[in-house]
Design a protein around this motif. Structure first.
Motif, short mmCIF file in Angstrom:
data_model
loop_
_atom_site.label_atom_id
_atom_site.label_comp_id
_atom_site.label_asym_id
_atom_site.label_seq_id
_atom_site.Cartn_x
_atom_site.Cartn_y
_atom_site.Cartn_z
N LEU A 85 0.80 -1.11 0.04
CA LEU A 85 0.00 -0.11 -0.02
C LEU A 85 1.02 1.23 -0.13
N ARG A 86 0.45 2.22 -0.84
CA ARG A 86 1.24 3.33 -0.82
C ARG A 86 0.43 4.72 -0.36
N VAL A 87 0.75 5.41 0.58
CA VAL A 87 0.09 6.51 1.29
C VAL A 87 0.77 7.68 1.37
N LEU A 91 -0.80 10.95 5.91
CA LEU A 91 -1.59 10.02 6.46
C LEU A 91 -1.01 8.99 7.06
N HIS A 92 0.09 8.84 6.63
CA HIS A 92 1.14 7.56 7.33
C HIS A 92 1.46 8.15 8.80
N HIS A 135 -10.53 10.01 -5.36
CA HIS A 135 -9.11 9.84 -4.72
C HIS A 135 -8.31 9.30 -5.59
N GLN A 136 -8.55 8.22 -6.21
CA GLN A 136 -7.56 7.42 -7.16
C GLN A 136 -7.26 8.24 -8.25
N THR A 145 4.84 10.02 -0.88
CA THR A 145 4.23 8.71 -0.54
C THR A 145 5.01 7.92 -0.06
#
Length: 164
Positions: A85-87, A91-92, A135-136, A145
């Motif tokens: 998963l990339r965030v 957010l991380h 959001h995509q 990211t």
């Protein structure tokens, strides 16, 4: 050779069971994603197996009678339990902070959020789906990211650990 009603009844079609609470009642909705339109509603969990069996039998019999296509089960139970998963970095950081507040690992916190969303039906809500697609389409810069890898822990096949 054509499949018979018995052939289809013996196939393992995955189901989704949703608990529904409205103002006056609580009941269960059971759907079979691979069989369009096949939904049943029961008041008691104990009724699910028998009611679903009858509904599937009628659904298959109708499709066979009118020579309509019957899809095969698409569920793949051979998943590894690993997700990449990339965030965004922000957010991380927020997720890590909230996990620390709860005194649990980031991985446990992410699992909790996903399970809670699935239980409440939040992840199938049309607005959530539309928001997801919106959001995509947003473009995040690569430097904003971070990549994650979810892998099964040594101690349990049902848990995953987050590794950067």
């Amino acid at each position: 050779m054509k499949n018979t009603l018995e052939d289809y009844m013996n196939r393992n079609y995955p189901i989704i069971v949703s608990l529904i609470k409205d103002d006056t009642d609580t009941y269960y909705k059971v759907s079979v994603p691979d069989l369009p339109g096949l939904n049943i509603y029961v008041d008691d969990k104990k009724e699910i197996e028998s009611e679903l069996k009858e509904a599937k039998k009628e659904w298959f019999a109708s499709r066979i009678k009118f020579n309509q296509k019957i899809p095969l089960p698409q569920f793949n139970n051979s998943k590894s339990g690993r997700i990449t998963l990339r965030v965004p970095k922000s957010l991380h950081a927020e997720l890590e902070y909230k996990a620390e507040e709860e005194g649990i690992s980031l991985n446990q916190f992410l699992n909790y959020l996903i399970e809670r969303g699935l239980e409440k039906g939040n992840l199938t809500n049309k607005n959530v789906v539309n928001e997801f697609y919106y959001h995509q389409n947003l473009k995040f810069k690569q430097e904003n990211t971070k990549s994650f890898s979810l892998e099964p822990e040594e101690s349990s096949a049902d848990t995953v650990s987050l590794k950067e």
